[in-house]
Design a protein around this motif. Structure first.
Motif, mmCIF file in Angstrom:
data_model
loop_
_atom_site.group_PDB
_atom_site.id
_atom_site.type_symbol
_atom_site.label_atom_id
_atom_site.label_comp_id
_atom_site.label_asym_id
_atom_site.label_seq_id
_atom_site.Cartn_x
_atom_site.Cartn_y
_atom_site.Cartn_z
ATOM 1 N N ASP A 69 7.709 11.575 -1.601
ATOM 2 C CA ASP A 69 6.456 11.612 -0.850
ATOM 3 C C ASP A 69 5.456 10.634 -1.457
ATOM 4 O OD1 ASP A 69 4.470 12.301 0.924
ATOM 5 O OD2 ASP A 69 3.982 14.203 -0.039
ATOM 6 N N PHE A 70 5.318 10.660 -2.770
ATOM 7 C CA PHE A 70 4.396 9.769 -3.471
ATOM 8 C C PHE A 70 4.719 8.305 -3.173
ATOM 9 C CE2 PHE A 70 3.400 7.579 -7.640
ATOM 10 C CZ PHE A 70 2.056 7.438 -7.376
ATOM 11 N N LEU A 71 6.001 7.940 -3.247
ATOM 12 C CA LEU A 71 6.404 6.552 -3.013
ATOM 13 C C LEU A 71 6.179 6.152 -1.554
ATOM 14 C CD1 LEU A 71 9.665 6.373 -5.156
ATOM 15 C CD2 LEU A 71 7.430 5.394 -5.688
ATOM 16 N N ARG A 72 6.420 7.064 -0.631
ATOM 17 C CA ARG A 72 6.193 6.745 0.776
ATOM 18 C C ARG A 72 4.709 6.591 1.090
ATOM 19 N NH1 ARG A 72 10.795 10.482 3.880
ATOM 20 N NH2 ARG A 72 12.508 8.984 3.584
ATOM 21 N N GLN A 73 3.880 7.376 0.422
ATOM 22 C CA GLN A 73 2.434 7.198 0.576
ATOM 23 C C GLN A 73 2.021 5.803 0.107
ATOM 24 O OE1 GLN A 73 0.558 9.414 2.146
ATOM 25 N NE2 GLN A 73 2.135 11.011 2.240
ATOM 26 N N LEU A 74 2.606 5.361 -0.996
ATOM 27 C CA LEU A 74 2.292 4.029 -1.516
ATOM 28 C C LEU A 74 2.800 2.934 -0.583
ATOM 29 C CD1 LEU A 74 3.007 4.439 -5.350
ATOM 30 C CD2 LEU A 74 0.814 4.558 -4.147
ATOM 31 N N ILE A 75 3.962 3.162 0.037
ATOM 32 C CA ILE A 75 4.474 2.181 0.997
ATOM 33 C C ILE A 75 3.505 2.039 2.171
ATOM 34 C CG2 ILE A 75 6.284 1.800 2.728
ATOM 35 C CD1 ILE A 75 8.288 2.925 0.712
ATOM 36 N N GLY A 76 2.946 3.162 2.622
ATOM 37 C CA GLY A 76 1.946 3.101 3.695
ATOM 38 C C GLY A 76 0.733 2.289 3.293
ATOM 39 N N VAL A 77 0.306 2.423 2.044
ATOM 40 C CA VAL A 77 -0.819 1.647 1.533
ATOM 41 C C VAL A 77 -0.484 0.152 1.537
ATOM 42 C CG1 VAL A 77 -2.153 1.126 -0.554
ATOM 43 C CG2 VAL A 77 -1.779 3.506 0.134
ATOM 44 N N VAL A 78 0.712 -0.177 1.060
ATOM 45 C CA VAL A 78 1.138 -1.587 1.022
ATOM 46 C C VAL A 78 1.216 -2.159 2.428
ATOM 47 C CG1 VAL A 78 3.033 -3.144 0.425
ATOM 48 C CG2 VAL A 78 2.369 -1.331 -1.158
ATOM 49 N N ARG A 79 1.685 -1.364 3.393
ATOM 50 C CA ARG A 79 1.787 -1.838 4.773
ATOM 51 C C ARG A 79 0.406 -2.225 5.319
ATOM 52 N NH1 ARG A 79 3.779 2.383 6.788
ATOM 53 N NH2 ARG A 79 5.973 1.778 6.662
ATOM 54 N N LEU A 80 -0.574 -1.395 5.088
ATOM 55 C CA LEU A 80 -1.919 -1.694 5.569
ATOM 56 C C LEU A 80 -2.491 -2.926 4.878
ATOM 57 C CD1 LEU A 80 -3.403 1.910 5.788
ATOM 58 C CD2 LEU A 80 -3.020 0.351 7.704
ATOM 59 N N CYS A 81 -2.263 -3.038 3.584
ATOM 60 C CA CYS A 81 -2.727 -4.223 2.858
ATOM 61 C C CYS A 81 -2.052 -5.483 3.388
ATOM 62 C CB CYS A 81 -2.460 -4.067 1.362
ATOM 63 S SG CYS A 81 -3.509 -2.836 0.546
ATOM 64 N N ALA A 82 -0.778 -5.358 3.773
ATOM 65 C CA ALA A 82 -0.056 -6.501 4.333
ATOM 66 C C ALA A 82 -0.667 -6.934 5.656
ATOM 67 C CB ALA A 82 1.412 -6.149 4.514
ATOM 68 N N THR A 158 -7.341 7.842 -2.171
ATOM 69 C CA THR A 158 -8.283 6.749 -2.448
ATOM 70 C C THR A 158 -7.681 5.404 -2.071
ATOM 71 O OG1 THR A 158 -9.301 8.000 -4.257
ATOM 72 C CG2 THR A 158 -9.643 5.617 -4.236
ATOM 73 N N LEU A 159 -6.424 5.191 -2.459
ATOM 74 C CA LEU A 159 -5.753 3.931 -2.122
ATOM 75 C C LEU A 159 -5.610 3.777 -0.610
ATOM 76 C CD1 LEU A 159 -2.939 3.804 -4.838
ATOM 77 C CD2 LEU A 159 -5.032 2.435 -4.743
ATOM 78 N N SER A 160 -5.323 4.879 0.068
ATOM 79 C CA SER A 160 -5.211 4.835 1.525
ATOM 80 C C SER A 160 -6.541 4.471 2.165
ATOM 81 C CB SER A 160 -4.730 6.190 2.043
ATOM 82 O OG SER A 160 -4.651 6.192 3.455
ATOM 83 N N ALA A 161 -7.632 5.000 1.635
ATOM 84 C CA ALA A 161 -8.962 4.682 2.155
ATOM 85 C C ALA A 161 -9.268 3.205 1.989
ATOM 86 C CB ALA A 161 -10.014 5.529 1.442
ATOM 87 N N VAL A 162 -8.962 2.667 0.822
ATOM 88 C CA VAL A 162 -9.216 1.244 0.554
ATOM 89 C C VAL A 162 -8.341 0.371 1.451
ATOM 90 C CG1 VAL A 162 -9.062 -0.577 -1.175
ATOM 91 C CG2 VAL A 162 -9.961 1.664 -1.811
ATOM 92 N N ALA A 163 -7.053 0.736 1.569
ATOM 93 C CA ALA A 163 -6.139 -0.047 2.401
ATOM 94 C C ALA A 163 -6.559 -0.024 3.864
ATOM 95 C CB ALA A 163 -4.714 0.479 2.238
ATOM 96 N N ASN A 164 -6.982 1.141 4.349
ATOM 97 C CA ASN A 164 -7.481 1.238 5.716
ATOM 98 C C ASN A 164 -8.662 0.302 5.932
ATOM 99 O OD1 ASN A 164 -6.115 3.115 7.520
ATOM 100 N ND2 ASN A 164 -6.605 4.698 6.044
ATOM 101 N N SER A 165 -9.594 0.303 4.996
ATOM 102 C CA SER A 165 -10.796 -0.509 5.150
ATOM 103 C C SER A 165 -10.461 -1.999 5.148
ATOM 104 C CB SER A 165 -11.800 -0.181 4.041
ATOM 105 O OG SER A 165 -11.309 -0.570 2.773
ATOM 106 N N VAL A 166 -9.552 -2.414 4.263
ATOM 107 C CA VAL A 166 -9.166 -3.825 4.207
ATOM 108 C C VAL A 166 -8.493 -4.244 5.509
ATOM 109 C CG1 VAL A 166 -7.634 -5.496 3.089
ATOM 110 C CG2 VAL A 166 -8.985 -3.921 1.696
ATOM 111 N N ALA A 167 -7.501 -3.455 5.949
ATOM 112 C CA ALA A 167 -6.769 -3.814 7.162
ATOM 113 C C ALA A 167 -7.686 -3.870 8.379
ATOM 114 C CB ALA A 167 -5.639 -2.809 7.395
#
Length: 260
Positions: A69-82, A158-167
């Protein structure tokens, strides 16, 4: 050093290539999300019972196994940053670098002050508007997080919030408005298109969320057009989402008036 406003940057690209770029990018990012969100709203409206009795979660578990679950959450963050990186690359390739959209090295004092102001202007009325929309049955009940209470939850939220804002701010504001300007669209027309897009992919939360995010898009987009600064929008959006995601997870079992 004078800031170069993106709308004044010359481009040799053909209008056809810019239109194709816009369609392709939106088809696999927020444009497709908007179409899916509209279908979700229609589905919710056709369900039996009040709209406010239905719930939708934003950050949900991706596995019953904690490490996965933790790794998949991070993958979602990376996807948004991409997605955000794609927007920056396409702008750079067209001659509009990070400095031209106010996304080079941040200036602490003016950017943070503007960010806090924008976050307050959007966040506080936005929360009140959401509560009213739920009470009027114009919105589903939104659960910012249903993640288990584990040590990494505040980190991924927190990482998801930042990634959302960047994307969102890079693609929906800087990239889309700049590309529409290159097609000869007026400021008002490109601003409206950006705001409608932002509202569309939040419609899965209900009519209230769509309207609220459309207003947010109008304010954020106009700020970008007037100042040429993207950092304050990214920081403000991140602050709003961090408060919503992390704050909800922390207060959900302790505040009675919080829906969900």
């Amino acid at each position: 050093m004078d800031r170069v406003h993106p709308e004044k940057t010359p481009t040799t690209e053909s209008p056809r290539s810019i239109r194709i770029e816009i369609v392709v990018v939106l088809l696999f990012t927020f444009g497709l999300s908007g179409l899916s969100s509209i279908l979700s709203l229609v589905e919710s409206a056709l369900e039996q019972g009040a709209l406010s009795d239905q719930t939708v979660a934003i950050n949900v578990p991706q596995s019953t196994l904690g490490p996965i679950d933790f790794l998949r959450q991070l993958i979602g963050v990376v996807r948004l940053c991409a997605w955000g990186a794609l927007g920056l690359y396409l702008l750079w390739r067209s001659g509009i670098g990070p400095r031209a959209i106010g996304f080079a090295r941040p200036r602490l004092r003016p950017h943070v002050l503007h960010s806090v102001g924008l976050a307050a202007i959007i966040g506080i009325p936005g929360l009140l508007f959401y509560l009213v929309a739920v009470a009027l049955d114009l919105n589903v009940t939104v659960l910012p997080s249903t993640l288990n209470d584990v040590w990494w939850r505040p980190i991924t939220l927190t990482l998801s919030a930042v990634a959302n804002s960047v994307a969102e701010e890079v693609l929906v504001v800087a990239w889309l408005i700049s590309r529409l300007r290159a097609l000869g669209w007026t400021d008002n027309r490109s601003l409206l298109a950006s705001a409608v897009l932002r509202g569309s992919y939040h419609l899965y939360q209900g009519f209230g969320a769509g309207v609220g995010n459309l207003v947010m898009g109008l304010i954020f987009g106009r700020y970008f057009q007037r100042t040429g600064r993207l950092w304050p929008l990214v920081i403000a959006h991140a602050l709003i989402d961090i408060v919503a995601f992390v704050g909800f997870a922390a207060l959900r079992d302790h505040v009675s008036w919080l829906p969900g």
